[in-house]
Design an enzyme around this catalytic site. Structure first.
Site, short mmCIF file in Angstrom:
data_model
loop_
_atom_site.label_atom_id
_atom_site.label_comp_id
_atom_site.label_asym_id
_atom_site.label_seq_id
_atom_site.Cartn_x
_atom_site.Cartn_y
_atom_site.Cartn_z
CE1 TYR A 189 -3.85 -2.27 0.39
CE2 TYR A 189 -2.56 -3.30 2.13
CZ TYR A 189 -3.64 -3.32 1.27
OH TYR A 189 -4.51 -4.37 1.28
CG HIS A 197 -7.25 3.76 0.06
ND1 HIS A 197 -8.26 4.71 0.09
CD2 HIS A 197 -7.73 2.70 0.76
CE1 HIS A 197 -9.29 4.22 0.78
NE2 HIS A 197 -8.99 3.01 1.19
CE1 TYR A 227 -3.40 -3.88 6.02
CE2 TYR A 227 -3.70 -5.02 8.10
CZ TYR A 227 -3.00 -4.82 6.93
OH TYR A 227 -1.87 -5.56 6.67
CG ASN A 249 -12.20 -1.58 5.53
OD1 ASN A 249 -11.89 -0.58 4.88
ND2 ASN A 249 -12.57 -2.70 4.95
CG ASP A 253 -8.22 7.95 -0.36
OD1 ASP A 253 -8.16 7.67 0.86
OD2 ASP A 253 -8.87 7.26 -1.17
CG ASN A 302 -14.70 1.05 3.31
OD1 ASN A 302 -15.89 1.29 3.21
ND2 ASN A 302 -14.08 0.18 2.53
#
Length: 191
Positions: free
Chosen positions: A15, A20, A64, A66, A91, A112
């Site tokens: 990532y 993101h 993470y 979420n 973002d 999320n």
């Protein structure tokens, strides 16, 4: 005066520097400018910036995206920081790459990370800095786009916007959200 700056993103090399993860990139740039380093702590990597008499606690949740709200709630409570002194950096597909927007609150718009924060702190009224990433992707390819890396053409604008976001964070802690919105919401960063 204490502030909580939340850079949203996902942990792990896959990532790193993706669209993101722009919240992580802004948090890293802020820490680098002030010569502080992140340390692993409960639910987040944490750095503390001292700026013009303010203490700015900067977190990159390690939960993470979420589950970002778990880290946000923990650090708000631990540091006893009021929600209005928190700024979440994320973002935003709905904004073109040329734009950034400060907002005092509002819907999660399907993000999320924001959904998780709203659920954890039981309000959607908290300041956020939305970093436009554009929506230049074919139908059905949104996830690939959001989790993708910046193009060579986008990179200079992204770096310019990251620097401006660091300035916005510093201003947020010194002049407040309303004046920041007046000063920064009409900026554009041409490609």
């Amino acid at each position: 005066m204490k502030y909580l700056i939340v850079g949203l993103g996902n942990i792990g090399a896959d990532y790193h520097h993706t669209r993101h993860n722009i919240g992580f990139d802004v948090a890293d740039a802020l820490a680098q400018k002030h010569n502080v380093v992140f340390k692993s702590d409960r639910l987040a990597d944490v750095a503390e910036v001292k700026w013009k008499g303010r203490v700015i606690v900067v977190i990159k949740p390690t939960t993470y995206m979420n589950l970002s709200g778990r880290a946000v709630k923990y650090w708000l409570d631990k540091e006893k920081i009021p929600v209005e002194n928190m700024l979440v950096i994320l973002d935003d597909l709905a904004l073109p790459l040329e734009s950034i927007r400060l907002r005092p609150g509002g819907s999660d718009a399907g993000h999320n990370g924001l959904t998780s924060i709203q659920e954890s702190i039981a309000t959607n009224q908290y300041p956020r800095l939305r970093f436009g990433i554009g929506n230049n992707f074919p139908k059905g390819r949104q996830v690939d786009y959001v989790l993708g890396r910046w193009s060579a053409q986008e990179e200079p604008v992204v770096l310019q916007k990251i620097d401006k976001c660091v300035e916005i964070v510093e201003s947020f802690a010194t002049i407040g959200l309303q004046r920041c919105m007046n000063n920064y919401n009409n900026l554009t960063f041409p490609l």
